[in-house]
Design an enzyme around this catalytic site. Structure first.
Site, PDB file in Angstrom:
ATOM      1  N   LYS A 100       0.932  -1.114  -0.022  1.00  0.00           N
ATOM      2  CA  LYS A 100       0.071  -0.032   0.057  1.00  0.00           C
ATOM      3  C   LYS A 100       0.930   1.289   0.086  1.00  0.00           C
ATOM      4  CE  LYS A 100      -2.670   0.421   3.580  1.00  0.00           C
ATOM      5  NZ  LYS A 100      -2.327   1.622   4.270  1.00  0.00           N
ATOM      6  N   ARG A 116      11.290  -9.904   6.609  1.00  0.00           N
ATOM      7  CA  ARG A 116      11.699  -8.695   6.523  1.00  0.00           C
ATOM      8  C   ARG A 116      12.851  -8.690   7.577  1.00  0.00           C
ATOM      9  NH1 ARG A 116       6.562  -4.526   5.933  1.00  0.00           N
ATOM     10  NH2 ARG A 116       6.292  -5.389   8.184  1.00  0.00           N
ATOM     11  N   ARG A 141     -11.168   2.468   9.019  1.00  0.00           N
ATOM     12  CA  ARG A 141     -10.628   1.102   9.453  1.00  0.00           C
ATOM     13  C   ARG A 141     -11.851   0.285   9.894  1.00  0.00           C
ATOM     14  NH1 ARG A 141      -5.150   0.573  10.196  1.00  0.00           N
ATOM     15  NH2 ARG A 141      -4.058   2.328  10.180  1.00  0.00           N
ATOM     16  N   ARG A 197      -2.548  -9.687  13.391  1.00  0.00           N
ATOM     17  CA  ARG A 197      -2.778  -8.351  12.636  1.00  0.00           C
ATOM     18  C   ARG A 197      -3.611  -8.723  11.615  1.00  0.00           C
ATOM     19  NH1 ARG A 197       3.321  -6.791  12.298  1.00  0.00           N
ATOM     20  NH2 ARG A 197       2.787  -5.659  10.635  1.00  0.00           N
ATOM     21  N   ARG A 220      12.191  -6.968  13.262  1.00  0.00           N
ATOM     22  CA  ARG A 220      11.110  -6.374  14.339  1.00  0.00           C
ATOM     23  C   ARG A 220      10.570  -7.433  15.088  1.00  0.00           C
ATOM     24  NH1 ARG A 220       7.565  -1.875  11.049  1.00  0.00           N
ATOM     25  NH2 ARG A 220       6.070  -3.399  12.459  1.00  0.00           N
TER      26      ARG A 220
END
Length: 222
Positions: A21, A132, A97, A172, A161
Site C-alpha cells: 500500500k 523482512r 478502518r 494483525r 522487528r
C-alpha cells in the site's frame, strides 16, 4: 460541503500489512497530485496545531488510550476542508478502518470517487513480513527472499522487528480482515479490488486504470 471542482480526485485505499500500500500511495500521490493522508499523520498534525479536536485527541493519546471514532472523524473532517485538500483532492490511506468510521464519514457528507482494495493472499503477506530485516547501521530494509543483503557482513548484523514474527502477523491480519469486510460493504458501489500479488508496476497499472474509469464515470454524470 465544498470540496473543490468536479475534477478533484477523492480516493480511499485499503490493504493489509505488507500489501504494498505504501508504495502505491506514493505513485498515486505523484500521478494525481492529491494530498496523501494517513490517520496517524492527521492526528499528530491536529495535536501540533492545537485545534479543538487536536486537544481532545491529545488527552487520549497522552493517557495511552485509543482515540475514539468521533474524535478521529473530527480530525479527518477538519483536514479535508483545508485548502490543499479542497484544491488538489485527497487520498485517505487506511481510513476508515471500521464500519462505524465509514458510516461517520458518509454522515459528514464526505464522498470518495474510488475505494481501492489491494488484495493479497495471507500466505504471501506472512512471507513478505516474516522475511523482512533491517540494517541497524544504515536503516535499509531487506527481505531474505526478495531483496537479500549484498554481503555476509551485512547479513550478520540484520535484525528482525519484534512484531514481524509469523504469530504476530497472523493476529494483525485477523484483525484487519474482521474490520475491512464491513468497510468494503460500505463502499461496494465505488470499490475496485486490485490483485496486489503482482509486480509493483503491474499493480500500479491496474490501480491507475481503475481510478481513471471511476473519474470518467464521475465526469460523465456531472
Amino acid at each position: 460541503m465544498a470540496e473543490g471542482s468536479e475534477r478533484t480526485v477523492k480516493l480511499i485505499i485499503a490493504g493489509a500489512p505488507a500489501s504494498g500500500k505504501g508504495t502505491q500511495c506514493e505513485v498515486i500521490k505523484e500521478k494525481y497530485g492529491v494530498v496523501h493522508l494517513s490517520t496517524g499523520d492527521m492526528l499528530r498534525a491536529a495535536v501540533a496545531a492545537g485545534t479543538d479536536v487536536g486537544k481532545k485527541a491529545k488527552d487520549f493519546m497522552d493517557s495511552g488510550k485509543l482515540v475514539p471514532d468521533d474524535v478521529i472523524i473530527g480530525v479527518v473532517k477538519d483536514r479535508l476542508l483545508e485548502p490543499d485538500c479542497v484544491k488538489q483532492g485527497w487520498l485517505l490511506d487506511g481510513f476508515p478502518r471500521t464500519s462505524a468510521q465509514a458510516s461517520a464519514l458518509s454522515d459528514a457528507g464526505i464522498k470518495a470517487d474510488c475505494f481501492i482494495f489491494l488484495n493479497v493472499p495471507d500466505s504471501v503477506l506472512v512471507e513478505r513480513v516474516v522475511g523482512r530485516r533491517t540494517d541497524p547501521e544504515t536503516g535499509k530494509i531487506y527481505h531474505m527472499t526478495f531483496s537479500p543483503p549484498e554481503s555476509e557482513e551485512v547479513k550478520a548484523r540484520l535484525v528482525q522487528r519484534s512484531d514481524d514474527t509469523e504469530e504476530k502477523v497472523k493476529v494483525r491480519l485477523e484483525q484487519f480482515h474482521s474490520n475491512v469486510e464491513a468497510v468494503k460493504d460500505s463502499f461496494s458501489d465505488i470499490m475496485v479490488v486490485v490483485d496486489g500479488n503482482k509486480a509493483p508496476d503491474s499493480v500500479t497499472t491496474d490501480i491507475v486504470s481503475a481510478i481513471d474509469d471511476k473519474l470518467k464515470n464521475k465526469l460523465a454524470s456531472a
